[in-house]
Design an enzyme around this catalytic site. Structure first.
Site, PDB file in Angstrom:
ATOM      1  CE  LYS A 107      10.548  -6.169 -40.389  1.00 53.19           C
ATOM      2  NZ  LYS A 107       9.201  -6.095 -40.951  1.00 53.19           N
TER       3      LYS A 107
ATOM      4  CB  SER B   7       7.785  -2.439 -39.943  1.00 49.99           C
ATOM      5  OG  SER B   7       7.297  -3.581 -40.602  1.00 49.99           O
TER       6      SER B   7
END
Length: 365
Positions: free
Chosen positions: A156, A226
């Protein structure tokens, strides 16, 4: 000896943590062992997708009730926005327990957090280096020595906002882009190449800033990145196989060469003991604990020689098209759509394709 547990739990909304709390109350999940939660949340998956932050906040507050703020902050909360098409919103909870499982090697899990990324490093080699260092730390946490034993690395990563860019410029630093949406692409790209560096898929000496987000010939077959507005650092989760772990869970991965290339996924399922000439049956689906995938619209606008319009649609981002498309392709093979498909696969698999990880219970229930 550590034993990995993976729980896939449906979500009725971005803040619906009731299924996780029910599992905790029944003793199925021990919050003290949770190391990461991957969430597929409804939203647009773009810069202004605050559903990701809403979901992360709901999870954070829940875990703080059980663990306190300090321990809860160690849990990696990787929220991927966008459940287009038939994709079903859900949580995948990764837990590390102690015990003596039946089989070794087994699924091993590790995590790491980085420091906050300076805005001027986003999309450039310093970001890749930061992620590579975190992957090595997560591998040590997972007790995985061989990079070949790593099957999936979930990262992330942050993005740029107007305010973050202004802060950098006030310090006299120049950012890679002032386009906030493009910053998501560059952050995912640099993070993916960081994974590739850590796993020996790319030679650091041959890598340059100019290749990040441009040279699609270089990629990782195990990176999933992401980007989100809800963080400034990187959260890294490594999944692989290790003889230092025992238990019934096993992981393997495949690389789709394009958005409909399901045969490598079928081959990985076969290696994991789920042999099927068609769609998995109900018993096989019951053993398939999690499916994690990346999706990307090919940059040449073609899919097996035919034109696609995912890049030409001014109303809907191509990442949203790709997520729905790949989820549908995988759902046809697996038999359900509770699949973690993350859009934007820059340097994550070949152009237009992407890595897919499969976690399977080797013991039939």
């Amino acid at each position: 000896m550590p034993v990995a547990k993976v729980h896939r739990i449906s979500a009725a909304s971005p803040d619906d943590v009731s299924g996780i709390e029910t599992a905790i109350a029944s003793g199925r999940i021990d919050p003290k062992g949770v190391i990461a939660v991957l969430g597929k949340t409804e939203g647009n998956g773009l810069v202004n997708d605050y559903a990701r932050g809403y979901a992360a906040l709901a999870l954070k507050l829940m875990f703080e009730r059980y663990l306190g703020a300090e321990l809860a902050a160690k849990i990696c909360l990787v929220m991927s926005g966008g459940t287009e098409g038939g994709m079903s919103p859900h949580w995948t909870v990764f837990e590390r327990a102690e015990g003596e499982g039946a089989e070794r090697p087994a699924l091993a899990l590790g995590r790491a957090h980085t420091a906050a990324l300076p805005a001027e490093h986003l999309g450039r080699l310093p970001q890749a280096d930061m992620v590579a260092e975190a992957v090595h730390a997560a591998m040590r946490d997972a007790r995985i020595d061989d990079p070949a034993a790593v099957h999936f690395v979930q990262v992330k990563c942050p993005l740029l906002t107007v305010a973050r860019t202004a802060e950098a410029e006030a310090r006299g630093a120049a950012v890679a882009t002032k386009d906030t949406l493009k910053s998501m692409n560059l952050s995912r790209a640099a993070s993916a190449l960081g994974v590739a560096l850590a796993l020996g898929e790319v030679d650091r000496g041959k890598l340059s800033d100019a290749q990040i987000g441009n040279d699609w010939s270089i990629w990782s077959g195990r990176a999933s990145c992401s980007a989100g507005i809800e963080l400034l650092d990187h959260e890294v989760v490594v999944m692989g196989m290790s003889p230092a772990w025992s238990g019934s869970l096993s992981i393997d991965h495949a690389v789709m060469t394009d958005a409909i290339d399901i045969e490598p996924v079928r081959a990985a399922l076969s290696r994991l003991g789920l042999n099927s000439g068609g769609q998995l049956n109900s018993s096989q689906r019951g053993r398939l604990t999690a499916v994690l995938a990346k999706a990307e619209a090919s940059h040449d606008g073609r899919l097996r020689g035919n034109r696609h319009t995912m890049l030409d649609d001014s109303d809907i981002s191509s990442t949203r098209h790709a997520r729905a498309f790949v989820c549908g392709a995988l759902a046809g093979l697996i038999g359900h759509a509770e699949i973690y498909v993350s859009g934007g696969a820059e340097h994550q698999g070949p152009d237009g394709g992407g890595p897919v990880a499969l976690i399977v219970n080797r013991q039939a229930e």
